[in-house]
Scaffold this motif. Sequence first.
Motif, PDB file in Angstrom:
ATOM      1  N   LYS A 278      41.283  40.453  41.257  1.00  0.00           N
ATOM      2  CA  LYS A 278      41.064  39.075  41.691  1.00  0.00           C
ATOM      3  C   LYS A 278      42.124  38.134  41.118  1.00  0.00           C
ATOM      4  O   LYS A 278      42.550  37.190  41.787  1.00  0.00           O
ATOM      5  CB  LYS A 278      39.665  38.616  41.294  1.00  0.00           C
ATOM      6  N   TYR A 280      45.187  39.023  40.519  1.00  0.00           N
ATOM      7  CA  TYR A 280      46.405  39.342  41.269  1.00  0.00           C
ATOM      8  C   TYR A 280      46.486  38.541  42.567  1.00  0.00           C
ATOM      9  O   TYR A 280      47.579  38.168  43.012  1.00  0.00           O
ATOM     10  CB  TYR A 280      46.447  40.839  41.573  1.00  0.00           C
ATOM     11  N   ALA A 281      45.338  38.255  43.166  1.00  0.00           N
ATOM     12  CA  ALA A 281      45.318  37.554  44.454  1.00  0.00           C
ATOM     13  C   ALA A 281      45.612  36.062  44.327  1.00  0.00           C
ATOM     14  O   ALA A 281      45.884  35.400  45.327  1.00  0.00           O
ATOM     15  CB  ALA A 281      43.956  37.755  45.125  1.00  0.00           C
ATOM     16  N   ARG A 287      47.185  31.641  38.267  1.00  0.00           N
ATOM     17  CA  ARG A 287      46.801  32.800  37.461  1.00  0.00           C
ATOM     18  C   ARG A 287      47.263  32.643  36.005  1.00  0.00           C
ATOM     19  O   ARG A 287      46.494  32.910  35.067  1.00  0.00           O
ATOM     20  CB  ARG A 287      47.418  34.069  38.068  1.00  0.00           C
ATOM     21  N   THR A 318      50.350  42.152  37.265  1.00  0.00           N
ATOM     22  CA  THR A 318      51.263  42.309  38.412  1.00  0.00           C
ATOM     23  C   THR A 318      52.195  43.506  38.295  1.00  0.00           C
ATOM     24  O   THR A 318      52.770  43.936  39.291  1.00  0.00           O
ATOM     25  CB  THR A 318      52.118  41.036  38.565  1.00  0.00           C
TER      26      THR A 318
END
Length: 346
Positions: A278, A280-281, A287, A318
């Motif tokens: 989540k 990463y999105a 983030r 990432t």
Amino acid sequence: MGPHPAVAAIRLAVRRVLHDVLTDHAPERALDQAPDAPSRAPLVLVACSGGADSMALASALAFEAPKLGIRAGGVTVDHGLQPGSELRADEVVLRLTELGLAPAESVAVTVGRDGGPEAAARDARYAALDATAERHGATAVLLGHTRDDQAETVLLGLARGSGTRSLSGMAAVSGRPGADRRYRRPFLHLDRQTARKACMVQSLPVWDDPHNADPAYTRSRLRHEGLPALEKALGKGVVEALARTAQLSRDDADALDAWAGRAEAAVRDAAGLLECAKLYALPPAVRRRILRRAAIEAGAPAGSLFARHIEEIDRLITGWRGQGAINLPGKVVAQRQGGRLVIRQG
């Protein structure tokens, strides 16, 4: 005939801030004026080193506060870093008293070593100001930072590579936990020369701290070497441009912080752990703010947590290749476990 333009400028800046203080604390004042509660005027303190910026600020506060029904006091912090600092602090208290400020007092502090001499002195100073404000029940503390100080702060942030928040410089209104709007900086839109001129025309004695000219200190080198070199290369107006950059960066950073605050709950599982997929999105700027906040909550000192630290944590999201735990300031450790990001004291 009105006051000198420099005096008029500093008084107007202080008047505006005092109006803001009254507006912000109107509900508290209304409670004080209830039939069963004694009425009392709010107290505003000025933090004064004896230098031109803070002496100009003290004089303007002493002039404007009584007209608005505000009590005005002053405090000077004795860092104990120079011979005779105690006598110097006593002189500042005397000047504050002569301006009509009450209470007027000196507070001695012990400066540690964490984060370097400048950061350690700043931490000790703000701790002393917080304690003094709480002891006297002060509504606000005024600080004499000018547009020149703001430009220096932006350049220091740029050199650290700490991101948009660092480039936003000093806020006009700030505070520590529990006192979010205690500190006010009326002079962020005025240059240092205006404050010095205001002192001169009012015959206010000022003290020039030798540390401000000592090349051992980063800010001093920037003030006397870096900024003049930039103005020579790029022309006048560098200070004003950097101050504008600070405000634009602050607006952007505030918006991204708010976004991150809303998004954080959605990327945590039922146990409160951060879910890597989540995270990463999310957009990188959002983030990384969540990651920074999590590191600070785990015990990493905010002043020692730089962009490179956050980038290392971000690679656990990432660029996951099975890498081990990452050591952060404050003995905090970040590691990826079973698709979750765990940030805790090591």
